[in-house]
Write a protein that holds these residues in place. Structure first.
Motif: not given
Length: 291
Positions: A51, A81-82, A126-127, A75, A149, A151
């Motif tokens: 994070s 989703t990924q 979510t990045y 982002r 990913t 956060q």
């Protein structure tokens, strides 16, 4: 990627051809009071914190692998989703990148190199950290697991960080690089403000011409690749969406360089922006020569 262009692949494979070159010194400069986040690029994964807080953040990306890597940050919009994002990249890279918010990152580096980039994580969410550089077989590293990913959360009660002071501003446009008129770029640590005026997403990759090579050699190589590449990778700033700004912390030595954007255009059948004219030479001079 199935629709990755030949020109983009050639430019990233240039890094693999230059692996025997000595690593650059650490690239750094004043952070302007921003938080610093360490990210490692390995073969084939990123090591990231789980994070990160919103706001101006300086990412220090170090390539600790044995292959060339870069770090692109995006982002994801709500509902993506990924897995769906990566599937979209495989189907149509340019169109998929146009759907997400590209917030920057560090350009391509050889093993042992590192560079800092300051970006604004304005919104929580979510990045993903991604590496598009292909391996020797042409498979992009993200398809080998180099997509991670993390956060971004809004931190309450903390002072708002400010971006660093820039030594130079570069504007990214469709399809070119705009530098201040009459500016002399001198050697040493410096911060470049990279602003995307779009409308498409753009990046600012930096290459140094190999000794004895010219822009004519670069053009000839892209037309008919073969033998050693005429350029050496020097990092830079990964892609940002229109309206976004990032700050690349560089440490340049005297020589001839070029700026290049290899982002595929969603409006030109995936052609890399470099093929549409987004490539520009520039010179770095010694401090004594600038006086």
């Amino acid at each position: 990627m199935t629709k990755r262009t030949t020109a983009r692949r050639l430019l990233t494979l240039a890094l693999l051809a230059a692996l025997a070159a000595p690593a650059l010194a650490h690239q750094g400069h004043s952070h302007g009071g921003t938080a610093t986040v360490q990210i490692q690029g390995q073969d084939y994964k990123f090591v990231t914190p789980a994070s990160v807080s919103t706001g101006w953040t300086t990412f220090e990306f170090g390539n600790t692998g044995k292959e060339a890597h870069h770090m692109q940050l995006v982002r994801l919009p709500s509902g993506m989703t990924q897995a769906s994002f990566l599937a979209g990249l495989k189907e149509n890279e340019g169109a998929t990148l146009a759907r997400v918010e590209m917030v920057g990152g560090v350009g391509m580096l050889l093993p042992g190199q590192s560079q800092r980039i300051t970006v604004n994580l304005a919104e929580p969410g979510t990045y993903i950290a991604l590496c598009f550089v292909p391996d020797a077989a042409g498979v992009p590293h993200l398809a080998l697991g180099m997509a991670q990913t993390f956060q971004v959360t809004r931190a309450a009660g903390t002072a708002q960080a400010q971006p660093p002071k820039a030594d130079l501003q570069v504007k990214l446009v469709d399809y070119g690089f705009e530098l201040p008129g009459g500016v002399t770029i001198t050697e040493g640590p410096q911060v470049w403000e990279v602003l995307n005026n779009g409308p498409e997403g753009h990046e600012m990759l930096i290459f140094r011409l190999a000794p004895g090579k010219t822009m004519d050699d670069v053009a000839a190589y892209l037309q008919k690749p073969g033998g050693p590449m005429p350029v050496i990778p020097m990092g830079g700033a990964q892609a940002v969406t229109k309206g976004h700004t990032s700050y690349a912390h560089l440490n340049l030595t005297p020589g001839d360089y070029l700026l290049l954007c290899a982002v595929p255009s969603p409006t030109h059948q995936g052609a890399p922006h470099a093929a549409l004219g987004m490539i520009r030479p520039f010179k770095v001079v010694a401090k004594t020569a600038a006086r």
